[in-house]
Motif scaffolding. Structure first.
Motif, PDB file in Angstrom:
ATOM      1  N   ILE A 194       0.713  -1.144  -0.025  1.00 50.30           N
ATOM      2  CA  ILE A 194      -0.198   0.261  -0.061  1.00 50.30           C
ATOM      3  C   ILE A 194       0.929   1.167  -0.093  1.00 50.30           C
ATOM      4  O   ILE A 194       1.973   1.184   0.730  1.00 50.30           O
ATOM      5  N   PRO A 195       0.776   2.216  -0.800  1.00 52.53           N
ATOM      6  CA  PRO A 195       1.505   3.199  -1.016  1.00 52.53           C
ATOM      7  C   PRO A 195       1.623   4.186   0.446  1.00 52.53           C
ATOM      8  O   PRO A 195       0.632   4.544   1.086  1.00 52.53           O
ATOM      9  N   SER A 196       2.846   4.502   0.746  1.00 59.61           N
ATOM     10  CA  SER A 196       3.128   4.998   2.171  1.00 59.61           C
ATOM     11  C   SER A 196       3.958   6.352   1.719  1.00 59.61           C
ATOM     12  O   SER A 196       3.774   7.434   2.554  1.00 59.61           O
ATOM     13  N   SER A 197       4.497   6.383   0.619  1.00 59.71           N
ATOM     14  CA  SER A 197       4.981   8.025   0.268  1.00 59.71           C
ATOM     15  C   SER A 197       4.409   8.844  -0.493  1.00 59.71           C
ATOM     16  O   SER A 197       3.374   8.492  -0.966  1.00 59.71           O
ATOM     17  N   VAL A 198       4.560   9.986  -0.191  1.00 62.39           N
ATOM     18  CA  VAL A 198       3.852  11.336  -0.753  1.00 62.39           C
ATOM     19  C   VAL A 198       4.253  11.309  -2.132  1.00 62.39           C
ATOM     20  O   VAL A 198       5.459  11.283  -2.606  1.00 62.39           O
TER      21      VAL A 198
ATOM     22  N   ARG B   8      -9.362 -13.069  -1.786  1.00 55.51           N
ATOM     23  CA  ARG B   8      -8.206 -13.112  -2.044  1.00 55.51           C
ATOM     24  C   ARG B   8      -7.912 -12.893  -3.418  1.00 55.51           C
ATOM     25  O   ARG B   8      -7.033 -12.109  -3.969  1.00 55.51           O
ATOM     26  N   ASP B   9      -8.520 -13.832  -4.488  1.00 55.06           N
ATOM     27  CA  ASP B   9      -8.534 -13.775  -5.962  1.00 55.06           C
ATOM     28  C   ASP B   9      -8.984 -12.412  -6.205  1.00 55.06           C
ATOM     29  O   ASP B   9      -8.529 -12.105  -7.464  1.00 55.06           O
ATOM     30  N   ILE B  10     -10.028 -11.856  -5.589  1.00 55.85           N
ATOM     31  CA  ILE B  10     -10.665 -10.925  -6.112  1.00 55.85           C
ATOM     32  C   ILE B  10     -10.056  -9.377  -5.979  1.00 55.85           C
ATOM     33  O   ILE B  10      -9.521  -8.877  -7.059  1.00 55.85           O
ATOM     34  N   VAL B  11      -9.196  -9.331  -4.937  1.00 51.02           N
ATOM     35  CA  VAL B  11      -8.311  -8.429  -4.644  1.00 51.02           C
ATOM     36  C   VAL B  11      -6.925  -8.594  -5.441  1.00 51.02           C
ATOM     37  O   VAL B  11      -6.374  -7.462  -5.731  1.00 51.02           O
ATOM     38  N   ALA B  12      -6.414  -9.904  -5.755  1.00 48.14           N
ATOM     39  CA  ALA B  12      -5.076  -9.963  -6.382  1.00 48.14           C
ATOM     40  C   ALA B  12      -5.585  -9.695  -8.055  1.00 48.14           C
ATOM     41  O   ALA B  12      -4.444  -9.623  -8.712  1.00 48.14           O
ATOM     42  N   GLU B  13      -6.543  -9.663  -8.440  1.00 43.39           N
ATOM     43  CA  GLU B  13      -6.888  -9.715  -9.808  1.00 43.39           C
ATOM     44  C   GLU B  13      -6.093  -8.612 -10.575  1.00 43.39           C
ATOM     45  O   GLU B  13      -5.594  -8.952 -11.580  1.00 43.39           O
TER      46      GLU B  13
ATOM     47  N   ALA C 167      -3.367  -5.157   1.907  1.00 42.11           N
ATOM     48  CA  ALA C 167      -4.720  -4.325   1.419  1.00 42.11           C
ATOM     49  C   ALA C 167      -5.933  -4.683   2.414  1.00 42.11           C
ATOM     50  O   ALA C 167      -6.413  -3.928   2.783  1.00 42.11           O
ATOM     51  N   LEU C 168      -6.038  -5.902   2.353  1.00 37.95           N
ATOM     52  CA  LEU C 168      -7.206  -6.443   3.358  1.00 37.95           C
ATOM     53  C   LEU C 168      -6.997  -5.754   4.902  1.00 37.95           C
ATOM     54  O   LEU C 168      -8.144  -5.461   5.498  1.00 37.95           O
ATOM     55  N   GLU C 169      -6.047  -5.741   5.469  1.00 36.24           N
ATOM     56  CA  GLU C 169      -5.669  -5.268   6.833  1.00 36.24           C
ATOM     57  C   GLU C 169      -5.763  -3.879   6.989  1.00 36.24           C
ATOM     58  O   GLU C 169      -6.383  -3.391   7.863  1.00 36.24           O
ATOM     59  N   ALA C 170      -5.384  -3.252   5.923  1.00 31.56           N
ATOM     60  CA  ALA C 170      -5.624  -1.638   5.742  1.00 31.56           C
ATOM     61  C   ALA C 170      -7.196  -1.216   5.833  1.00 31.56           C
ATOM     62  O   ALA C 170      -7.420  -0.354   6.273  1.00 31.56           O
ATOM     63  N   VAL C 171      -8.052  -2.195   5.363  1.00 33.86           N
ATOM     64  CA  VAL C 171      -9.575  -1.814   5.334  1.00 33.86           C
ATOM     65  C   VAL C 171     -10.265  -2.678   6.341  1.00 33.86           C
ATOM     66  O   VAL C 171     -11.447  -2.426   6.623  1.00 33.86           O
ATOM     67  N   GLY C 172      -9.481  -3.130   7.441  1.00 29.63           N
ATOM     68  CA  GLY C 172     -10.091  -3.703   8.424  1.00 29.63           C
ATOM     69  C   GLY C 172     -10.277  -5.083   8.712  1.00 29.63           C
ATOM     70  O   GLY C 172     -11.424  -5.358   9.286  1.00 29.63           O
ATOM     71  N   LEU C 173      -9.965  -5.780   7.574  1.00 30.36           N
ATOM     72  CA  LEU C 173     -10.518  -7.225   7.172  1.00 30.36           C
ATOM     73  C   LEU C 173      -9.161  -8.264   7.772  1.00 30.36           C
ATOM     74  O   LEU C 173      -8.195  -7.705   7.410  1.00 30.36           O
ATOM     75  N   ASP C 174      -9.440  -9.336   8.372  1.00 26.06           N
ATOM     76  CA  ASP C 174      -8.403 -10.040   8.972  1.00 26.06           C
ATOM     77  C   ASP C 174      -8.454 -11.197   7.515  1.00 26.06           C
ATOM     78  O   ASP C 174      -8.875 -12.053   7.200  1.00 26.06           O
ATOM     79  N   PRO C 175      -7.078 -11.121   6.809  1.00 29.46           N
ATOM     80  CA  PRO C 175      -6.776 -12.086   5.771  1.00 29.46           C
ATOM     81  C   PRO C 175      -6.764 -13.437   6.007  1.00 29.46           C
ATOM     82  O   PRO C 175      -7.454 -14.217   5.140  1.00 29.46           O
ATOM     83  N   ALA C 176      -6.589 -13.663   7.158  1.00 26.62           N
ATOM     84  CA  ALA C 176      -6.841 -15.169   7.627  1.00 26.62           C
ATOM     85  C   ALA C 176      -8.153 -15.632   7.568  1.00 26.62           C
ATOM     86  O   ALA C 176      -8.598 -16.802   7.194  1.00 26.62           O
ATOM     87  N   HIS C 177      -8.868 -14.652   7.987  1.00 20.68           N
ATOM     88  CA  HIS C 177     -10.311 -15.313   7.983  1.00 20.68           C
ATOM     89  C   HIS C 177     -11.164 -14.926   6.973  1.00 20.68           C
ATOM     90  O   HIS C 177     -12.246 -15.561   6.530  1.00 20.68           O
TER      91      HIS C 177
ATOM     92  N   ALA D 203     -13.961  -4.192  -1.849  1.00 23.00           N
ATOM     93  CA  ALA D 203     -13.973  -3.583  -2.845  1.00 23.00           C
ATOM     94  C   ALA D 203     -12.963  -2.449  -2.638  1.00 23.00           C
ATOM     95  O   ALA D 203     -12.256  -2.069  -3.754  1.00 23.00           O
ATOM     96  N   LEU D 204     -12.907  -1.807  -1.724  1.00 21.68           N
ATOM     97  CA  LEU D 204     -11.849  -0.690  -1.493  1.00 21.68           C
ATOM     98  C   LEU D 204     -10.511  -1.274  -1.468  1.00 21.68           C
ATOM     99  O   LEU D 204      -9.435  -0.636  -2.045  1.00 21.68           O
ATOM    100  N   ALA D 205     -10.443  -2.477  -0.954  1.00 19.16           N
ATOM    101  CA  ALA D 205      -8.996  -3.026  -0.900  1.00 19.16           C
ATOM    102  C   ALA D 205      -8.493  -3.461  -2.344  1.00 19.16           C
ATOM    103  O   ALA D 205      -7.498  -3.461  -2.646  1.00 19.16           O
ATOM    104  N   ARG D 206      -9.405  -3.909  -3.205  1.00 14.92           N
ATOM    105  CA  ARG D 206      -9.201  -4.130  -4.446  1.00 14.92           C
ATOM    106  C   ARG D 206      -8.523  -3.007  -5.321  1.00 14.92           C
ATOM    107  O   ARG D 206      -7.697  -3.064  -6.031  1.00 14.92           O
ATOM    108  N   ALA D 207      -9.301  -1.817  -4.756  1.00 15.42           N
ATOM    109  CA  ALA D 207      -8.862  -0.568  -5.443  1.00 15.42           C
ATOM    110  C   ALA D 207      -7.333  -0.113  -4.876  1.00 15.42           C
ATOM    111  O   ALA D 207      -6.704   0.342  -5.697  1.00 15.42           O
ATOM    112  N   LEU D 208      -7.401  -0.156  -3.850  1.00 15.83           N
ATOM    113  CA  LEU D 208      -6.089   0.218  -2.914  1.00 15.83           C
ATOM    114  C   LEU D 208      -4.945  -0.575  -3.297  1.00 15.83           C
ATOM    115  O   LEU D 208      -3.761  -0.046  -3.340  1.00 15.83           O
ATOM    116  N   VAL D 209      -5.051  -1.849  -3.754  1.00 15.86           N
ATOM    117  CA  VAL D 209      -3.911  -2.819  -3.717  1.00 15.86           C
ATOM    118  C   VAL D 209      -3.045  -2.552  -4.998  1.00 15.86           C
ATOM    119  O   VAL D 209      -1.683  -2.755  -5.046  1.00 15.86           O
TER     120      VAL D 209
END
Length: 344
Positions: free
Chosen positions: A4-8, A125-130, A151-161, A179-185
């Motif tokens: 996820i981008p962290s630089s300005v 995971r496949d949706i976000v990775a596409e 990306a999933l962690e950034a939007v408050g979702l547990d990847p393992a779950h 959907a937001l994680a899919r865009a941010l990734v």
């Protein structure tokens, strides 16, 4: 956080063409038309907007005003009939094929319906990775998985779950987070959100709005937020552009637009927006306004001159013969009206 981008973003460069130097996104004379058996639908007509770097522009208006068509045109979905969409110094409308595919990483979209916008047959995971796979981002499965989990962690979702489950197993609010994680990734610089909370319960709306604001500040995103509800955009937008029947009728900083709306249609929207205490106009201390007709004209045959004139209580003969131009009435405040509300 990996993936996820962290630089300005780099310091802004001169925009040229008289545009604001700090504009991250420039919409220049964009027109979108759809040809049907009944005729040509004039969805967006000659719209020009600047979105400063790191800010949020809200596009508001009734259903059918063209705001979603404009949002999709920004991503070339489909390509606008005419005009330019510029992210930094890249004109997306001038690209095609592999060049456009590569440039689309800069601008991503979160769609209106959080459930139907996700493939029900694929895992989260496949949706976000596409997008990563389509763009060829990442050196292998391990890196892609790492970026997806981030990306999933950034939007408050547990990847393992959540990673191996399918969209049907999640609520609407959780699907919007996916959907937001899919865009941010893809590490976009511009995020277009098309009615991202309209299909959600009020309590869930607040969660998603807070999440969007957090993502914007955390990763320095430039956002376009599309909504029909002025109450929703009041606290999230830095600037608001009001659209009516394919055209922009007023643009201003949020506080200026809510504090002193100049276009009758803007006041009509404020007068119609419900709040706990009545309407948004009541809470802002504004004098409400009523339309002369509740019927929205057809985009197949929009009215001549000012398109709002058939519903405007202030319309005169000039409104039928001359299209009002978007002009400055105060610093950062533009209106397209022959009889703006500040007139007595």
């Amino acid at each position: 956080m990996t993936g996820i981008p962290s630089s300005v973003a780099d310091e802004s460069t001169p925009a040229g063409d008289g545009r604001a130097a700090d504009a991250k996104l420039v919409v220049d004379a964009v027109t979108v038309e759809y040809h049907t058996r009944k005729g040509t639908v004039h969805a967006v007509s000659d719209v020009s907007l600047d979105v400063p770097r790191g800010s949020t522009l809200a596009l508001v208006g009734e259903s059918g005003c063209g705001k979603s068509s404009l949002g999709r045109a920004m991503l070339q979905l489909p390509r606008p009939t005419s005009g330019r969409v510029i992210v930094d110094e890249t004109d997306l409308c001038g690209l095609s094929g592999a060049a456009l595919k590569h440039a689309r990483k800069m601008i991503q979209m979160v769609f209106q319906d959080p459930i139907s916008s996700l493939n029900p047959r694929r895992t989260v995971r496949d949706i976000v990775a596409e997008g990563l796979e389509i763009q060829g981002v990442g050196s292998g499965r391990a890196e892609i998985r790492q970026r997806v989990d981030a990306a999933l962690e950034a939007v408050g979702l547990d990847p393992a779950h959540a990673g191996d489950r399918r969209p049907s197993e999640f609520s609407g609010g959780q699907c919007q987070r996916i959907a937001l994680a899919r865009a941010l990734v893809l590490e976009p610089e511009v995020l277009v959100c098309d009615e991202p909370v309209s299909a959600l319960d009020v309590s869930v709306q607040a969660q998603i709005l807070n999440l969007l604001e957090d993502m914007k500040e955390r990763y320095r995103l430039t956002m376009v937020f599309i909504s029909h509800d002025l109450s929703v955009v009041h606290n999230i937008a830095d600037q608001v552009a009001v659209m009516y029947l394919g055209q922009v009728c007023e643009v201003a900083d949020t506080e200026a637009l809510y504090g002193a709306p100049a276009h009758p249609y803007t006041m009509l929207l404020i007068s119609s927006a419900p709040t706990l205490g009545g309407t948004l106009a009541d809470s802002l201390g504004e004098a409400p306004i009523a339309a002369t007709s509740s019927e929205l004209p057809s985009p197949l045959n929009p009215p001549s001159g000012c398109r709002f004139r058939t519903r405007c209580p202030r319309a005169t003969e000039i409104c039928a013969t001359e299209r009002p131009q978007l002009i400055d009435i105060a610093p950062g405040h533009k209106v397209a009206c022959h009889h703006p509300l500040e007139e007595n």
